[in-house]
Design a protein around this motif. Structure first.
Motif, mmCIF file in Angstrom:
data_model
loop_
_atom_site.group_PDB
_atom_site.id
_atom_site.type_symbol
_atom_site.label_atom_id
_atom_site.label_comp_id
_atom_site.label_asym_id
_atom_site.label_seq_id
_atom_site.Cartn_x
_atom_site.Cartn_y
_atom_site.Cartn_z
ATOM 1 N N LEU A 184 0.829 -1.199 0.000
ATOM 2 C CA LEU A 184 0.000 0.000 0.000
ATOM 3 C C LEU A 184 0.867 1.254 0.000
ATOM 4 O O LEU A 184 1.920 1.287 0.639
ATOM 5 N N LEU A 185 0.403 2.278 -0.704
ATOM 6 C CA LEU A 185 1.010 3.601 -0.622
ATOM 7 C C LEU A 185 -0.022 4.554 -0.042
ATOM 8 O O LEU A 185 -1.110 4.709 -0.604
ATOM 9 N N LEU A 186 0.311 5.183 1.065
ATOM 10 C CA LEU A 186 -0.562 6.137 1.732
ATOM 11 C C LEU A 186 -0.052 7.548 1.446
ATOM 12 O O LEU A 186 1.060 7.903 1.852
ATOM 13 N N VAL A 187 -0.843 8.342 0.732
ATOM 14 C CA VAL A 187 -0.471 9.730 0.424
ATOM 15 C C VAL A 187 -1.317 10.632 1.308
ATOM 16 O O VAL A 187 -2.518 10.805 1.071
ATOM 17 N N GLU A 188 -0.689 11.194 2.335
ATOM 18 C CA GLU A 188 -1.403 11.941 3.378
ATOM 19 C C GLU A 188 -0.445 12.974 3.964
ATOM 20 O O GLU A 188 0.665 12.639 4.378
ATOM 21 N N ASP A 189 -0.858 14.262 3.972
ATOM 22 C CA ASP A 189 0.056 15.304 4.441
ATOM 23 C C ASP A 189 0.074 15.454 5.955
ATOM 24 O O ASP A 189 1.051 15.955 6.514
ATOM 25 N N ASP A 190 -0.974 15.035 6.652
ATOM 26 C CA ASP A 190 -1.031 15.153 8.109
ATOM 27 C C ASP A 190 -0.144 14.071 8.741
ATOM 28 O O ASP A 190 -0.439 12.877 8.627
ATOM 29 N N ALA A 191 0.915 14.484 9.405
ATOM 30 C CA ALA A 191 1.901 13.525 9.927
ATOM 31 C C ALA A 191 1.298 12.577 10.947
ATOM 32 O O ALA A 191 1.616 11.380 10.953
ATOM 33 N N SER A 192 0.423 13.087 11.814
ATOM 34 C CA SER A 192 -0.152 12.212 12.843
ATOM 35 C C SER A 192 -1.093 11.186 12.229
ATOM 36 O O SER A 192 -1.087 10.012 12.617
ATOM 37 N N VAL A 193 -1.900 11.610 11.260
ATOM 38 C CA VAL A 193 -2.798 10.679 10.566
ATOM 39 C C VAL A 193 -1.978 9.648 9.799
ATOM 40 O O VAL A 193 -2.281 8.447 9.804
ATOM 41 N N ALA A 243 1.937 15.136 -3.149
ATOM 42 C CA ALA A 243 1.583 14.488 -4.414
ATOM 43 C C ALA A 243 2.835 14.138 -5.215
ATOM 44 O O ALA A 243 2.924 13.063 -5.814
ATOM 45 N N ALA A 244 3.819 15.038 -5.215
ATOM 46 C CA ALA A 244 5.045 14.790 -5.974
ATOM 47 C C ALA A 244 5.756 13.533 -5.476
ATOM 48 O O ALA A 244 6.190 12.691 -6.274
ATOM 49 N N GLU A 245 5.869 13.417 -4.152
ATOM 50 C CA GLU A 245 6.525 12.229 -3.589
ATOM 51 C C GLU A 245 5.677 10.986 -3.840
ATOM 52 O O GLU A 245 6.208 9.905 -4.116
ATOM 53 N N GLY A 246 4.378 11.122 -3.766
ATOM 54 C CA GLY A 246 3.494 9.993 -4.034
ATOM 55 C C GLY A 246 3.628 9.494 -5.464
ATOM 56 O O GLY A 246 3.714 8.290 -5.716
ATOM 57 N N PRO A 248 -0.535 19.487 0.098
ATOM 58 C CA PRO A 248 0.013 20.850 0.074
ATOM 59 C C PRO A 248 0.484 21.338 -1.293
ATOM 60 O O PRO A 248 0.486 22.554 -1.543
ATOM 61 N N ASP A 249 0.893 20.421 -2.176
ATOM 62 C CA ASP A 249 1.446 20.852 -3.456
ATOM 63 C C ASP A 249 0.449 20.759 -4.616
ATOM 64 O O ASP A 249 0.471 21.565 -5.538
ATOM 65 N N LEU A 250 -0.415 19.762 -4.581
ATOM 66 C CA LEU A 250 -1.459 19.590 -5.587
ATOM 67 C C LEU A 250 -2.718 19.106 -4.891
ATOM 68 O O LEU A 250 -2.643 18.393 -3.890
ATOM 69 N N ASP A 251 -3.863 19.466 -5.433
ATOM 70 C CA ASP A 251 -5.089 18.855 -4.937
ATOM 71 C C ASP A 251 -5.062 17.376 -5.306
ATOM 72 O O ASP A 251 -4.595 16.996 -6.395
#
Length: 228
Positions: free
Chosen positions: A4-13, A34-37, A56-59
């Protein structure tokens, strides 16, 4: 094991979901942008992407369109946006499922399993499943342990395969009766207990010294990787 790849900007989540989904038996990597994802999708080819829309970088919907231009990897969108219009827009853009926050890790795991069964189960069955030294090939209906072929009855094979593809997950006896025996309202726990005992013997383990098969009192049974 599902990658699985989790793309999520909130560090705690991100940390909480990574830990919880790992406990459900998945191999989880994560990305805060998004770029790293996108980079991880190209380089790592995960089995499924869990994508937050508020990046933060792309919707996230923009990232979804980029993903759909290059891959058919299943994507589950997670978001606090709960309007029907937004849900329809994201699903039309190519998402396989849409989960509104807040949600539990168990709910997300169920959605992951459903998406993989629905759209990609047939392809995944062509590949052998490996857990430690155990290798199972559904197409050939062959099970091997440390290179040695296991002599299993059809029911023993079905039971072991059902558990193996859900490595790390505790499966209830009711679910096993429904999915393996196809008798959700019949059969007994004793039926499962006997088959588990037979499998233990063929795997070279016992209830008091388990390696792969772990019984969880009052909950069910699971397969684990003894090398981890």
């Amino acid at each position: 094991m599902v990658q699985l790849l989790l793309v999520e900007d909130d560090a705690s989540v991100r940390t909480t979901l990574t830990r919880a989904l790992s406990e459900h038996g998945h191999a989880v990597s994560s990305a805060p942008t998004a770029a790293e994802g996108l980079r991880q999708v190209v380089e790592g080819r995960p089995d499924l992407v869990v994508l937050d829309l508020g990046l933060p970088d792309l919707d996230g919907s923009q990232m979804l369109r980029m993903l759909r231009a290059v891959t058919s990897i299943p994507v589950i969108v997670t978001t606090a946006r709960d309007s029907e219009r937004e849900m329809v827009r994201v699903l039309d853009a190519g998402a396989d499922d849409y989960v509104v926050k807040p949600f539990s890790a168990s709910q997300l795991n169920a959605r992951i399993r459903a998406v993989l069964r629905r759209g990609h189960g047939e392809n995944s069955e062509e590949e052998p499943v490996r857990v430690g030294g155990l290798r199972m090939n559904l197409k050939a209906r062959e099970a091997c342990l440390d290179g040695r072929t296991l002599e299993l009855s059809p029911r023993e094979f079905d039971l072991l395969y059902y558990l193996t593809v859900r490595v790390g997950q505790v499966i209830s006896k009711r679910e096993l009766l429904a999915e393996v025996w196809h008798t959700p309202f019949g059969g007994t726990d004793k039926t499962i207990d006997v088959h588990i005992a037979w499998l233990r013997r063929k795997l070279g383990e016992t209830a008091t010294a388990p390696r792969y098969l772990r019984s969880i009192r009052g909950s069910g049974v699971k397969i684990v990787d003894p090398s981890r």
